[in-house]
Write a protein that holds these residues in place. Structure first.
Motif, PDB file in Angstrom:
ATOM      1  N   GLN A 209       0.865  -1.181   0.000  1.00 24.43           N
ATOM      2  CA  GLN A 209       0.000   0.000   0.000  1.00 24.43           C
ATOM      3  C   GLN A 209       0.898   1.226   0.000  1.00 24.43           C
ATOM      4  O   GLN A 209       1.878   1.291   0.755  1.00 24.43           O
ATOM      5  CB  GLN A 209      -0.924   0.002   1.218  1.00 24.43           C
ATOM      6  N   ASN A 244      -0.581  -0.199 -10.283  1.00 21.65           N
ATOM      7  CA  ASN A 244      -1.639  -1.083 -10.783  1.00 21.65           C
ATOM      8  C   ASN A 244      -1.041  -2.384 -11.302  1.00 21.65           C
ATOM      9  O   ASN A 244      -1.558  -3.487 -11.037  1.00 21.65           O
ATOM     10  CB  ASN A 244      -2.417  -0.410 -11.911  1.00 21.65           C
ATOM     11  N   LEU A 249      -1.973  -1.262  -3.442  1.00 19.87           N
ATOM     12  CA  LEU A 249      -3.142  -0.437  -3.143  1.00 19.87           C
ATOM     13  C   LEU A 249      -2.711   1.022  -3.051  1.00 19.87           C
ATOM     14  O   LEU A 249      -1.841   1.378  -2.247  1.00 19.87           O
ATOM     15  CB  LEU A 249      -3.787  -0.879  -1.833  1.00 19.87           C
ATOM     16  N   SER A 267      -6.508   5.293 -12.212  1.00 19.50           N
ATOM     17  CA  SER A 267      -6.235   3.944 -11.729  1.00 19.50           C
ATOM     18  C   SER A 267      -7.169   2.920 -12.363  1.00 19.50           C
ATOM     19  O   SER A 267      -8.375   3.134 -12.468  1.00 19.50           O
ATOM     20  CB  SER A 267      -6.376   3.890 -10.204  1.00 19.50           C
ATOM     21  N   THR A 269      -7.615  -0.011 -11.034  1.00 19.56           N
ATOM     22  CA  THR A 269      -8.152  -0.787  -9.924  1.00 19.56           C
ATOM     23  C   THR A 269      -8.662   0.170  -8.857  1.00 19.56           C
ATOM     24  O   THR A 269      -8.299   1.357  -8.842  1.00 19.56           O
ATOM     25  CB  THR A 269      -7.085  -1.716  -9.306  1.00 19.56           C
ATOM     26  N   GLU A 423      -9.334  -7.336  -5.362  1.00 18.04           N
ATOM     27  CA  GLU A 423      -9.331  -6.748  -6.697  1.00 18.04           C
ATOM     28  C   GLU A 423      -7.987  -6.129  -7.060  1.00 18.04           C
ATOM     29  O   GLU A 423      -7.637  -6.056  -8.248  1.00 18.04           O
ATOM     30  CB  GLU A 423     -10.433  -5.677  -6.806  1.00 18.04           C
ATOM     31  N   VAL A 424      -7.240  -5.667  -6.040  1.00 15.20           N
ATOM     32  CA  VAL A 424      -6.016  -4.894  -6.302  1.00 15.20           C
ATOM     33  C   VAL A 424      -4.772  -5.756  -6.260  1.00 15.20           C
ATOM     34  O   VAL A 424      -3.897  -5.670  -7.142  1.00 15.20           O
ATOM     35  CB  VAL A 424      -5.886  -3.741  -5.288  1.00 15.20           C
ATOM     36  N   TRP A 425      -4.621  -6.571  -5.233  1.00 14.41           N
ATOM     37  CA  TRP A 425      -3.383  -7.340  -5.058  1.00 14.41           C
ATOM     38  C   TRP A 425      -3.307  -8.447  -6.092  1.00 14.41           C
ATOM     39  O   TRP A 425      -4.271  -9.156  -6.340  1.00 14.41           O
ATOM     40  CB  TRP A 425      -3.320  -7.930  -3.669  1.00 14.41           C
TER      41      TRP A 425
END
Length: 426
Positions: A209, A244, A249, A267, A269, A423-425
């Protein structure tokens, strides 16, 4: 105008909720033999010994009047569900706040491990001390962040009761094993300067993050202190793309309004506002305007409610307590939808207001905490949310007593963050 001028700095200072997953029943908590940080070294010999605040000390007088049934429900909600702090500083502060800089120069910041294990948390997004420069006033440089991350990883690697989370499975597994997951994060990306590949290096160190900008502008975008808001830079757009691609994050808690808008649009995501509140509730640059909060939610992101002293105050509760913070919570839920709201209390163990005074030359947050003439009370701590140990139990209790369902409480205590991470990682 603030009512107390003794310390001027203190004064300025939906988509439907995802279908229920099977409950994650945790194993009995791990039993570490030593709760002290850097137990493999001799304090005062291998590094300077600065007297630290007692992490068990409490000034908070807030108490929830829970029935036996409500208390049992709070216990069950914390025990059965993944609970995540989207932003905290789980380190212990010096007993004397003005020993802060010597403490940080020692490069061995202690973590309140015992207290964290009593908090009900499954995972904590660890913001480190990532903005207090000890050689310069402008915050961390590249060597600072690399050294801090390496020292942090060395400390955590010598413990059996914690894990560094690099993927969602690590957080879920931590819940099952009764351990605590640390998510390594930064509050700014200024230290990458104009070197894009440094983001990859940080990812390799376990960073999952990243905040783009703090109060001061940097090569990526404008910060909250700016009166002329230029938004995200071209280099900042490249950095967003790289984050991304890696699966980091992105956080815009301290970014300017236009930078927030640009990042949300750029972004691919969802992004996070890991620790902030609603400007409609308390009108300071530190809080986010409605259009930013709505755009964050519309793109699938999440807001973590801030609770550092003198931030998320409200007109209805100008003495900063848990009630002030929950005024921001209820407003954000109405505006964004409950599936886009969580908690990032942004707390230390020790004298948080003293920390603000001791670090004022480094952080320069006075202007962004100015409520434009509104009166508020200076406090020594946020009653009910003094530190991470008490915060999530009190938050869960507040939600129980105010009529929220189990599924709603599960979502805001951790489920919403887990959805975004999935959704992000990568």
């Amino acid at each position: 105008m603030c009512r107390n001028t003794e310390h001027p700095l203190g004064c300025r200072i939906v988509r439907a909720i995802r279908a229920e997953r099977p409950p994650i029943v945790s194993s009995p908590a791990a039993k570490p033999t030593d709760y002290e940080s850097f137990a493999y070294l001799e304090r005062g010999v291998d590094f300077p010994a600065v007297e630290l605040a007692d992490p068990a000390y409490r000034r908070s007088t807030f108490r929830l009047d829970l029935t036996a049934e409500q208390s049992s429900r709070v216990d069950r909600l914390l025990a059965d569900n993944v609970v995540i702090s989207l932003h905290d500083h789980p380190q212990m502060l010096p007993a004397d706040p003005f020993n802060l800089i010597p403490y940080l120069r020692g490069r061995h910041e202690f973590t309140a491990f015992r207290e964290l294990h009593q908090s009900g948390l499954t995972a904590v997004f660890d913001g480190l001390f990532g903005l207090i420069g000890t050689a310069t006033s402008g915050g961390w440089k590249w060597d600072d962040i690399i050294t801090a991350l390496g020292m942090r990883l060395a400390d955590l690697a010598h413990r059996d009761d914690v894990v560094v989370a690099r993927q969602v499975a690590d957080i879920v597994e931590a819940k099952r094993n009764g351990t605590l997951a640390f998510v390594l994060g930064t509050e700014s990306a200024g230290f990458i300067e104009n070197e894009l590949d440094r983001i990859d290096v940080l990812y390799g160190f376990g960073v999952r993050q990243m905040g783009l900008v703090y109060a001061d502008s940097n090569t990526l975008g404008s910060g909250q202190k700016e009166t002329r808001d230029s938004g995200l830079t071209m280099f900042g757009r490249r950095a967003v793309d790289r984050m991304n691609q890696l699966g980091i994050l992105i956080d815009v808690s301290h970014a300017s309004d236009q930078t927030c808008r640009d990042v949300i649009e750029a972004s691919s995501t969802p992004i996070a506002i890991t620790h902030a509140g609603a400007r409609a509730v308390w009108p300071t640059p530190r809080m986010k305007p409605d259009d930013v909060l709505k755009a964050c939610a519309e793109r699938g992101g999440v807001l973590g409610l801030e609770a550092a002293p003198h931030t998320t105050i409200s007109r209805e509760h100008p003495t900063h307590t848990i009630e002030s913070v929950m005024d921001h919570f209820t407003y954000a839920v109405d505006l964004m939808g409950i599936e886009h709201v969580a908690f990032g209390p942004d707390l230390f163990y020790g004298d948080h207001v003293g920390f603000h005074h001791a670090s004022s030359g480094n952080l320069g947050m006075n202007a962004v905490l100015d409520p434009g003439g509104l009166e508020f009370d200076r406090v020594s701590h946020v009653d009910g949310l003094e530190n991470t140990t008490e915060s999530f139990r009190n938050l869960a209790g507040w939600l129980v007593t105010h009529g929220y369902s189990d599924s709603e409480i599960k979502a805001v205590l951790g489920g919403n963050v887990l959805r975004v991470l999935e959704e992000v990682w990568r």
